[in-house]
Design an enzyme around this catalytic site. Structure first.
Site, PDB file in Angstrom:
ATOM      1  N   THR A  32      83.270  55.748 -51.640  1.00 35.53           N
ATOM      2  CA  THR A  32      83.943  57.005 -51.954  1.00 35.53           C
ATOM      3  C   THR A  32      85.433  56.839 -52.168  1.00 35.53           C
ATOM      4  O   THR A  32      86.046  57.636 -52.876  1.00 35.53           O
ATOM      5  CB  THR A  32      83.694  58.028 -50.828  1.00 35.53           C
ATOM      6  OG1 THR A  32      84.194  57.501 -49.594  1.00 35.53           O
ATOM      7  CG2 THR A  32      82.209  58.312 -50.670  1.00 35.53           C
ATOM      8  N   CYS A  33      86.040  55.834 -51.540  1.00 38.27           N
ATOM      9  CA  CYS A  33      87.481  55.652 -51.716  1.00 38.27           C
ATOM     10  C   CYS A  33      87.826  55.252 -53.143  1.00 38.27           C
ATOM     11  O   CYS A  33      88.963  55.437 -53.584  1.00 38.27           O
ATOM     12  CB  CYS A  33      88.006  54.596 -50.749  1.00 38.27           C
ATOM     13  SG  CYS A  33      87.917  55.100 -49.016  1.00 38.27           S
ATOM     14  N   PHE A  34      86.847  54.661 -53.829  1.00 35.28           N
ATOM     15  CA  PHE A  34      87.124  54.165 -55.175  1.00 35.28           C
ATOM     16  C   PHE A  34      86.265  54.859 -56.224  1.00 35.28           C
ATOM     17  O   PHE A  34      86.203  54.414 -57.369  1.00 35.28           O
ATOM     18  CB  PHE A  34      86.890  52.647 -55.220  1.00 35.28           C
ATOM     19  CG  PHE A  34      87.644  51.909 -54.154  1.00 35.28           C
ATOM     20  CD1 PHE A  34      86.982  51.441 -53.024  1.00 35.28           C
ATOM     21  CD2 PHE A  34      89.001  51.726 -54.256  1.00 35.28           C
ATOM     22  CE1 PHE A  34      87.673  50.770 -52.024  1.00 35.28           C
ATOM     23  CE2 PHE A  34      89.702  51.056 -53.258  1.00 35.28           C
ATOM     24  CZ  PHE A  34      89.042  50.575 -52.137  1.00 35.28           C
TER      25      PHE A  34
END
Length: 816
Positions: free
Chosen positions: A783-785
């Site tokens: 989710t961070c990327f």
């Protein structure tokens, strides 16, 4: 008939209550009283209950009757009793022998629908009475001196019932008082029936509860843990909002629902049902989108704001509408055009002065440069929309400058906001093709807003550790203990018991979960608006929690924190709330989302002659925790009548009181927290619609836009797996698409301008599908990327099955 009656009373009538009476006046509630008559000879009158549609009397009268006696009970409005229709509100007629055996004795509780009179006036509601042959207990009415008996031939001969102590001043209120049960500190409220509508859709009133459980007329309310269908499952409670809508609170999970839990309560089934209901509510919420706001893919891809004006935009434009500058088509030699002059900067860079327009430019007017704009036709292919020489465009706006990249591509610098863009400000048509004006304005406001020093993240980190199952309380403790300056540092969210570093995905998940929790009506801080059951407004009776102002300050901080760190909240408020945040004056139009009935009534008042029709004063009635009080809208308002001349002022004051004044304390606390992170002078650059978008992002998922702004690693767009992926996404409903987006990016919201502005841990980051994993495994998200690791599944069915399991069953967010 009188000769056949016994000499002594043989039947005790208890008039308990009426529920859901008809509201004839636009604003004023009736002052109901009941008149009981037997054979036109014995008449008894109850006391008057002021300003209510659900009067509770619980008064006893001893009657002399036989089996053929007809008991008639009529309800009137005391304020209109001397008028032609006597303020008639309904009647019931009961033949004694049909309901009770006088010889055998008995006790009967009756709930009867009110009937019309010969005048055929509209009536509504029910009357609850008790008939008993047991007269051994004292008549409480007689003991208190309240017994009134008249021997006469008609009930219309000037009865003057006793008025219960209450304010005698007429007051206007288009809405019934808020049910105190909605915010009872014991979480065990006793329901006080109240409704704003002519027809009552709520569960039976507390009086009905008395009717069901008491045979002697003593007041016993229907508990909040039961309703007309019986007792609620363990841990459930019935409540009613200020609009008379019944909802249910599950204390086991601290959630609310509009649906009554079934009698054969099953925890697993109910949990599944709650989840399904939540997704249905989310789906409806996500369908809220401006009709014209479906061209996000067509809006130009402006770069993020730059802190230094001389930094050119990086990267290319992949938009449906783009602007491109060609190289020179003619040599930059020969004489300059009349009125032009070439000069050189101290660094030796040549520029040109147009004395005709008193402007400067980097572009040599002898080098004919064309600006081409491309758009898509109906077939989706690029076509040239416009092509014209730069020299024909005229001067740049004040504060703007044109520059060239090393590859001779033109870009523009706005020194007013210290931002750069590929779009020529002299070419509004480059933005106009299918893009709404408000979206163009919003984008430029957003660039300006985010470029301000007060919105820059400070050095250092702000660590917030929370538990998923206790996110509200943990977040309150964490955020309120830190200073505003600490909250402006890089936000690092940690979920207890979960491994992972927050590169953006965890904070998005944090705001998503927290917004669902802190706006939950369970906590009595917010309530659903009148317009629907998902937009929110401040609960005017949130004071049931003595710490409510601290919580509102906390919520204000959370909203400001989300805006500051460019995250979205999964909540929407009524339009008036956004206007209040911008310190704008509310209007009658804003009332529609707060109280639809009052909005309609106030509109009628403005549009019609009210002389002799409405008995209004500059005051309103308000009820707080069972205490009714009259509030002046202006000094001495209860003594100032509303006329055709001053009704506009009256409507304005009622609107301000209903929307602003009732929640002024709570809202000021909210704004004190909000302005600690977002200065008021900066947020005021937006209008209320833009502020809604700023807080919540857009609420629809355009699959074409999503696909258009997706990158692939190890795959190509033409690969069968990718084709199947998008086929699956298109086949899913809005709720499943939203959950897929949450699974892959950490939130179900997308930026205002679509997927091209999707944010990653290091700024803008497009959605990416990477070829990774074994075909027997489930897809994995980062989710961070904004990345999805998608194994090379062999068939559409396998991909759809694996995707569904991953999206529907995944709870935690394990990051690299």
């Amino acid at each position: 008939m009188g000769s056949n009656l016994p000499a002594q009373p043989n039947l005790r009538l208890t008039i308990i209550a009426a529920d859901g009476l008809y509201k004839r006046d636009v604003f004023r509630f009736p002052d109901p009283f009941a008149v009981a008559t037997v054979g036109g000879e014995q008449t008894h009158t109850t006391s008057v209950i002021k300003k209510t549609l659900n009067p509770y009397w619980n008064e006893m009268f001893d009657l002399r009757v036989n089996e053929d006696s007809i008991l008639a009970i009529q309800i009137f409005d005391q304020k209109k009793f001397k008028k032609k229709d006597q303020g008639f509100l309904g009647v019931i007629n009961v033949r004694i022998g049909d309901v009770i055996d006088l010889q055998m004795g008995g006790d009967e509780m009756l709930t009867r629908d009110l009937k019309k009179s010969n005048d055929n006036l509209v009536v509504h509601g029910k009357l609850i009475i008790n008939l008993s042959t047991n007269l051994s207990t004292p008549n409480t009415n007689q003991a208190n001196g309240l017994h009134r008996s008249h021997v006469q031939s008609s009930t219309s001969s000037g009865l003057v019932p006793q008025v219960a102590p209450s304010s005698s001043h007429p007051a206007a209120s288009g809405a019934a008082p808020v049910d105190p049960s909605a915010s009872n500190p014991s979480l065990n409220p006793q329901r006080v029936p109240s409704t704003t509508r002519p027809s009552s859709t709520a569960a039976p009133a507390s009086a009905a509860g008395a009717a069901a459980s008491n045979t002697h007329g003593s007041r016993t309310n229907l508990s909040s843990f039961e309703d007309s269908q019986g007792r609620l499952p363990a841990g459930w409670e019935r409540r009613e909002d200020n609009l008379g809508r019944t909802y249910y609170v599950d204390h086991n999970t601290r959630t609310t629902t509009w649906t009554r839990p079934s009698s054969n309560y099953n925890e697993h089934a109910q949990r599944s049902q709650r989840e399904a209901n939540m997704q249905l509510e989310r789906r409806a919420h996500q369908s809220r989108m401006l009709p014209e706001d479906r061209t996000g893919a067509n809006s130009p891809n402006l770069p993020e704001s730059s802190q230094q004006a001389h930094t050119p935009p990086a990267g290319g434009s992949a938009n449906a509408v783009s602007m491109m500058a060609t190289g020179a088509t003619t040599a930059g030699t020969g004489e300059l055009p009349p009125g032009w002059e070439q000069r050189t900067t101290p660094e030796g860079r040549p520029y040109f002065v147009d004395h005709n327009t008193r402007t400067t430019t980097w572009v040599d007017p002898r080098r004919q440069q064309y600006i081409r704009m491309y758009g898509q036709n109906a077939n989706g292919t690029n076509t040239t929309i416009q092509q014209q020489p730069v020299s024909q465009l005229g001067p740049l706006p004040s504060g703007w400058e044109m520059r060239l990249t090393n590859t001779a591509r033109v870009y523009f610098v706005d020194h007013n906001t210290k931002t750069t863009t590929w779009d020529d400000p002299r070419l509004p048509s480059s933005l106009d093709q299918g893009v709404p004006q408000y979206k163009r304005d919003f984008r430029r406001k957003l660039i300006y807003f985010r470029s301000q020093p007060a919105l820059r993240i400070m050095s250092g980190q702000c660590h917030v550790k929370v538990r998923r199952n206790n996110i509200f309380e943990d977040s309150y403790a964490e955020i309120m203990r830190q200073s505003a300056s600490d909250l402006k540092k890089r936000l690092m969210i940690k979920f207890d018991g979960e491994d992972g570093l927050d590169y953006g995905g965890l904070s998005r998940e944090f705001f998503f979960l927290l917004s669902h929790e802190m706006f939950n009506p369970f906590y009595c801080l917010f309530e659903y608006s009148a317009h629907d059951n998902y937009t929110l407004q401040i609960n005017p009776h949130s004071g049931v929690n003595p710490e409510h102002l601290n919580y509102f300050k906390f919520i204000g901080r959370v909203v400001g924190l989300a805006i500051f760190h460019r995250r979205f909240l999964d909540s929407f408020f009524i339009g008036a709330f956004y206007k209040m945040m911008l310190r704008k004056k509310v209007s009658l139009q804003d009332m529609e989302g707060v109280d639809e009935d009052l909005h309609r009534n106030l509109t009628w008042t403005l549009d019609n002659d009210i002389e002799g029709v409405l008995e209004l004063t500059f005051s309103v009635d308000d009820e707080k925790f069972g205490e009714r009080r009259t509030i002046d809208l202006k000094p001495g308002g209860r003594d100032i009548p509303v006329t055709n001349e001053n009704k506009a002022e009256y409507v304005e004051l009622v609107t301000e009181w209903k929307i602003v004044k009732r929640v002024e304390e709570q809202f000021n606390a909210f704004m004190s927290g909000f302005n600690e992170l977002i200065p008021a002078d900066l947020v005021n650059v937006f209008d209320e619609r833009e502020l809604e978008l700023l807080i919540g992002g857009i609420a629809d998922i355009d699959v074409d836009d999503w696909k258009k702004h997706t990158d692939y690693r190890g795959y190509q767009e033409s690969d069968e797996v990718i084709q199947n992926f998008w086929k699956v996404v298109r086949s899913w409903d809005a709720e499943q698409k939203s959950r897929l987006l949450q699974f892959t990016t950490g939130t179900s919201r997308i930026p205002v301008n679509g997927f091209k502005d999707l944010q990653g841990s290091d700024g803008p980051r497009r959605f990416t599908i990477e070829k990774s994993g074994d075909p027997a495994a489930l897809p994995k998200s980062h989710t961070c990327f904004n990345r999805l690791d998608l194994p090379p599944y062999k068939s559409y069915e396998t991909l759809e099955h694996k995707m569904s399991i991953a999206v529907e069953e995944t709870l935690g967010f394990g990051q690299e």
